[in-house]
Design an enzyme around this catalytic site. Structure first.
Site, mmCIF file in Angstrom:
data_model
loop_
_atom_site.group_PDB
_atom_site.id
_atom_site.type_symbol
_atom_site.label_atom_id
_atom_site.label_comp_id
_atom_site.label_asym_id
_atom_site.label_seq_id
_atom_site.Cartn_x
_atom_site.Cartn_y
_atom_site.Cartn_z
ATOM 1 N N VAL A 285 0.843 -1.201 0.000
ATOM 2 C CA VAL A 285 0.000 0.000 0.000
ATOM 3 C C VAL A 285 0.876 1.248 0.000
ATOM 4 O O VAL A 285 0.606 2.231 -0.696
ATOM 5 C CB VAL A 285 -0.948 -0.005 1.225
ATOM 6 C CG1 VAL A 285 -1.697 1.321 1.329
ATOM 7 C CG2 VAL A 285 -1.931 -1.160 1.134
ATOM 8 N N ALA A 286 1.978 1.188 0.785
ATOM 9 C CA ALA A 286 2.877 2.335 0.889
ATOM 10 C C ALA A 286 3.610 2.609 -0.412
ATOM 11 O O ALA A 286 3.929 3.750 -0.741
ATOM 12 C CB ALA A 286 3.892 2.101 2.009
ATOM 13 N N GLU A 290 -1.580 6.182 -4.090
ATOM 14 C CA GLU A 290 -2.964 6.012 -4.554
ATOM 15 C C GLU A 290 -3.566 7.306 -5.078
ATOM 16 O O GLU A 290 -4.499 7.290 -5.882
ATOM 17 C CB GLU A 290 -3.839 5.472 -3.400
ATOM 18 C CG GLU A 290 -3.627 4.005 -3.077
ATOM 19 C CD GLU A 290 -2.413 3.764 -2.167
ATOM 20 O OE1 GLU A 290 -2.129 2.610 -1.881
ATOM 21 O OE2 GLU A 290 -1.763 4.751 -1.768
ATOM 22 N N ASP A 332 -1.673 22.873 -41.874
ATOM 23 C CA ASP A 332 -2.257 23.132 -43.178
ATOM 24 C C ASP A 332 -2.096 24.628 -43.461
ATOM 25 O O ASP A 332 -1.824 25.420 -42.557
ATOM 26 C CB ASP A 332 -3.741 22.745 -43.135
ATOM 27 C CG ASP A 332 -4.429 22.909 -44.468
ATOM 28 O OD1 ASP A 332 -3.752 22.726 -45.495
ATOM 29 O OD2 ASP A 332 -5.619 23.234 -44.493
ATOM 30 N N ASP A 727 -1.513 13.430 1.611
ATOM 31 C CA ASP A 727 -0.711 13.538 0.388
ATOM 32 C C ASP A 727 -1.477 14.206 -0.745
ATOM 33 O O ASP A 727 -0.931 15.036 -1.475
ATOM 34 C CB ASP A 727 -0.277 12.132 -0.088
ATOM 35 C CG ASP A 727 0.825 11.567 0.771
ATOM 36 O OD1 ASP A 727 1.206 12.241 1.741
ATOM 37 O OD2 ASP A 727 1.290 10.450 0.485
#
Length: 891
Positions: A285-286, A290, A332, A727
């Site tokens: 998980v660390a 996420e 173009d 975070d």
């Protein structure tokens, strides 16, 4: 008897051969029964539009990345060990990220729907000997199509009869001027833009009338061929997708290595397998941030909204960043670099050539004054007004031939309104323009007498002239005069201008039968589809930003080169142009690749060649953006890393294919969008460094405490809380902050570089080590000097790390910025994020239920002081380092 269909190169056939091949007749057309049979045999004339993604497919695409796969794996493992809250938290992360991505792309699709023009067109054909109006879907090979001004042509056809027929084929060929039609057969290798005996699906009739036999419908048209190229060309995965996927894989490897080391050490030390597995899950998980998918999606969505305010609709989120990394723009000409309108560019009088421009409907002379040629100028305006069939409606809109519309604009811009010039004149005769005479003339009557006005090809009109006017004087047109006039016209044509000569005759009585004889030559006008007013500045901005601009057009090479010079795309001495006929067929050799990469102007190119040129640049390691508005641009728009279509003039095919649409059709908006893209990538780099350093610190802390104080190590749910709350909010603030405004003064980054380079990884490691040291010191101090038990020590680690990560956001200021006043401290979102995160940390402590879920207990004031002081250590270390670095650089 079955007909031969489809026909290869119908422009090579005579009219009789085409009629025989398709078993049709110009007078009677097809029988209704035969037309129905051909509809059954060859299908309806239906253009297959590109299939829209379903909502379900758009939703599923949000889950297709290694990032999401890893998160799903984490949720499954958590469910296996009955950690339902952890599993739910991870699934919420996945769903929030998917929802943001889906909503933004769905909004872009709705914007596209607003741009679409749904039209069911009708066509006039001859059936059973009578002209009938049918649905264009019912058009079949062999139908005789009746053409008039204003018609949208619904199939490819070989012309049988023409009367002053002119068609606008700019969306298909890139030609600004209408194509003047002539039914004579042509050579096999005649370029599409020069196939004057053909009409093409999707083009429109500007002037005149005609009849054409339908030689191609649906996919067997030039439009159909382009559609096939669009469908066969694969979309390129964006650089950001590739880089995030690579970063995800690196993080997975880091997690696996750390987990294996920890597990192996644990088994050697004789730890319980359940304890080892729990810590391994915490490590897993660390290891992964996420919040990264959410933050990157929000940052791109923010960029998407900024671009929308600047008239750019972004259909795909990742295109925001990709545009920022672009180092080549293939553009173009017609309608993108130019106005897609014909204007007067210069006058060539017998003794002087004057360049002009029309600004805000006022005529200005660039390189001289008109006084010496005032007489010629007045006569030229009058001739241009009278020998003119363009019309002005009640709303002031002009309709007709672009050259004639430009002559009306000239009159209005020179303080003499067109109606004032024509007042008192009544047309009594006309010689229509034809491919044989290449001249148009009118005879008008007024109170003063009769007046002949004529215009047309220089060579052909000179044959009708006997005299020449020089200001107010009229003299005999000598051989030397003729020679000089032709030399000047050739020079003007060589610079890419469309040159038209003008003449007149003014007498009391002029015979209607001979009014085009013995004319007086006035002068010539050079016409041009001019560059857009803001284009030169935009190209300069792109050049300063290290972006190479390359023109690829279907227009004439001289015209293309002239516009390239005027816009600053090439210098005045540049003569290098590669045409479609020059390019090799089949595989492109290494020598030709070098030629292509060193050329800035390509002309008379086909849609397939545009696609091949884009591939050459991409295969050479460039990030390519392609701009365009025509059907002929669609395959290359899809193939490019970023396809940019024009929203106002763009064809439906171009808009459906592109990933970004400019609502105001301005190339200058591209430069602004590139700037946003670069600023957003800088923000992405900042929050990726921030997130990865935070996550690496968690890995190191879990590993270190696993050895030093196993019972005090961080729990998986605590880490998930930090990753999703403390975070994410600062990272989001970094993602939507104001970027470096000097990004367009520097070259684009190397597209091969990763989001995080070696230097970034070094700093990430140092940041992580500093935060790890702060947490481990706090835990050891708490255990030794405050008598903290395992649970209290765990809470000290949790709180210290939470605040260390929050303070760490200030380490993300650029190295050249000031210590206290910089882009981080001036970012209001940073302070808001810190306030929210601090409030949430306090909240989880206040509410017993959340405290219990996260395994938290009430800490004493001394323990809080320890956590807060320890959390400041990483910030102090790196701010002192920056201070010393700045002082050292100044000495």
């Amino acid at each position: 008897m079955k007909i031969t269909y489809p026909i290869k190169n119908p422009h090579c056939l005579t009219r009789e051969q085409t009629l025989a091949t398709l078993q049709s007749d110009v007078v009677s057309g097809l029988a209704s029964s035969e037309a129905r049979k051909r509809n059954r045999d060859f299908g309806l004339n239906v253009y297959q539009t590109q299939k829209q993604k379903s909502a379900w497919k758009m939703i599923l695409e949000q889950f297709q990345s290694p990032v999401v796969y890893l998160l799903i794996s984490g949720a499954v493992v958590s469910l296996y060990f009955k950690s339902y809250i952890e599993a739910l938290a991870i699934l919420v992360v996945i769903l929030v990220n998917a929802c943001i991505g889906f909503i933004m792309e769905w909004q872009a699709r709705n914007s596209m729907k607003a741009l679409k023009e749904m039209d069911k067109s009708l066509s006039r054909v001859i059936r059973d000997g009578k002209t009938a109006e049918i649905s264009s879907e019912q058009l079949c090979p062999g139908d005789i199509l009746v053409l008039e001004a204003g018609d949208i042509i619904s199939g490819d056809g070989r012309l049988m009869e023409v009367n002053q027929l002119q068609c606008d084929e700019s969306s298909l060929t890139g030609e600004s001027l209408p194509s003047v039609k002539d039914p004579a057969e042509l050579a096999e290798k005649t370029p599409l833009g020069d196939q004057f005996n053909m009409v093409f699906k999707g083009s429109s009739v500007m002037n005149g009338t005609g009849k054409a036999i339908i030689t191609g419908i649906a996919q067997n048209t030039q439009l159909g061929t382009i559609t096939s190229l669009v469908e066969s060309s694969k979309e390129t995965k964006t650089p950001l997708d590739k880089k995030l996927n690579k970063l995800s894989k690196n993080l997975i490897w880091i997690m696996l290595v750390m987990t294996i080391i920890f597990a192996a050490t644990g088994f050697i030390q004789g730890k319980e397998w359940h304890e080892i597995l729990e810590t391994s899950i915490a490590l897993a998980v660390a290891a992964f941030p996420e919040g990264l998918p959410i933050v990157s999606t929000v940052a791109l969505a923010y960029g998407m909204l900024l671009m929308a305010k600047k008239n750019a609709i972004v259909k795909k989120l990742s295109s925001v960043e990709t545009l920022g990394s672009t180092n080549v723009i293939l553009t173009d000409k017609t309608g993108t670099l130019t106005e897609n309108k014909i204007y007067v560019e210069s006058f060539a009088f017998p003794d002087e050539t004057l360049e002009v421009r029309i600004e805000k409907n006022v005529l200005k002379f660039v390189n001289g004054e008109i006084e010496k040629n005032q007489g010629n100028f007045e006569k030229l305006k009058l001739a241009g007004a009278l020998c003119n069939n363009a019309t002005i409606d009640a709303k002031g809109k002009t309709k007709g031939d672009p050259i004639e519309i430009a002559l009306i604009q000239l009159a209005n811009a020179s303080e003499t309104h067109i109606e004032a010039l024509k007042k008192g004149y009544k047309r009594i005769a006309e010689q229509v323009f034809s491919s044989e005479t290449k001249v148009m003339g009118t005879l008008d009557e007024s109170a003063k007498g009769r007046f002949t006005a004529a215009k047309g090809s220089v060579e052909h009109l000179l044959k009708m002239c006997k005299q020449i006017q020089r200001n107010e004087e009229i003299s005999t047109l000598s051989k030397e005069d003729r020679k000089n006039i032709l030399a000047i016209s050739e020079k003007m044509a060589a610079s890419g201008l469309r040159v038209i000569a003008f003449a007149f005759k003014e007498e009391k009585k002029i015979n209607k039968e001979t009014f085009m004889e013995d004319l007086v030559y006035i002068g010539m006008i050079g016409f041009l589809d001019p560059p857009r007013s803001d284009i030169k500045g935009a190209i300069t901005t792109c050049r300063e930003a290290g972006i190479r601009i390359v023109m690829i057009t279907g227009d004439h090479p001289l015209t293309a080169l002239n516009i390239a010079r005027k816009t600053g795309l090439v210098d005045e001495e540049e003569k290098n142009v590669i045409t479609g006929q020059d390019l090799p067929e089949g595989k492109i050799s290494a020598e030709w690749k070098k030629k292509i990469l060193s050329t800035a102007v390509f002309a008379r190119t086909t849609p397939k060649q545009k696609l091949e040129i884009a591939e050459v640049y991409q295969n050479s390691g460039n990030i390519v953006a392609m701009t365009g508005d025509g059907v002929n641009d669609a395959p290359a728009l899809k193939k490019a890393d970023v396809g940019i279509a024009m929203g106002q003039r763009g064809t439906q095919v171009a808009k459906e294919t592109a990933s970004i649409i400019l609502k105001n059709d301005s190339f200058a908006s591209i430069a602004k969008a590139v700037s946003y893209g670069r600023e957003i990538f800088q923000n992405i780099q900042k929050f990726v460094v921030y997130l990865i350093s935070c996550n690496l610190s968690e890995i190191l802390i879990v590993t270190a405490l696993g050895f030093l104080a196993p019972a005090s190590t961080l729990l998986a749910l605590q880490i998930l809380f930090l990753n999703m709350i403390t975070d994410v909010f600062p990272a989001l603030a970094l993602g939507v902050g104001s970027g470096d405004k000097t990004v367009m003064k520097r070259p684009p980054r190397n597209p091969k570089d990763d989001i995080i380079n070696k230097k970034d990884w070094l700093f990430i490691t140092l940041y992580a080590l500093a935060m790890t040291a702060a947490v481990v010191l706090a835990v050891i101090y708490g255990k030794r000097f405050m008598g903290a038990d395992d649970r209290i020590a765990n809470n000290i680690a949790f709180v210290t790390l939470a605040f260390a990560q929050l303070f760490h956001v200030f380490n993300m200021a650029s190295k050249d910025s000031r210590l206290l006043i910089n882009e981080i401290t001036k970012n209001k979102f940073i302070w808001l994020a810190l306030l929210i995160c601090t409030g949430l940390l306090i909240l989880v402590y206040v509410i017993p239920q959340t405290r219990s879920v996260l395994g938290l207990v009430i800490l004493s004031p001394e323990q809080w002081y320890l956590c807060l002081l320890s959390s400041l250590i990483p910030l102090i270390i790196f701010q002192v380092y920056r201070l010393f670095l700045k002082l050292f650089s100044q000495t």
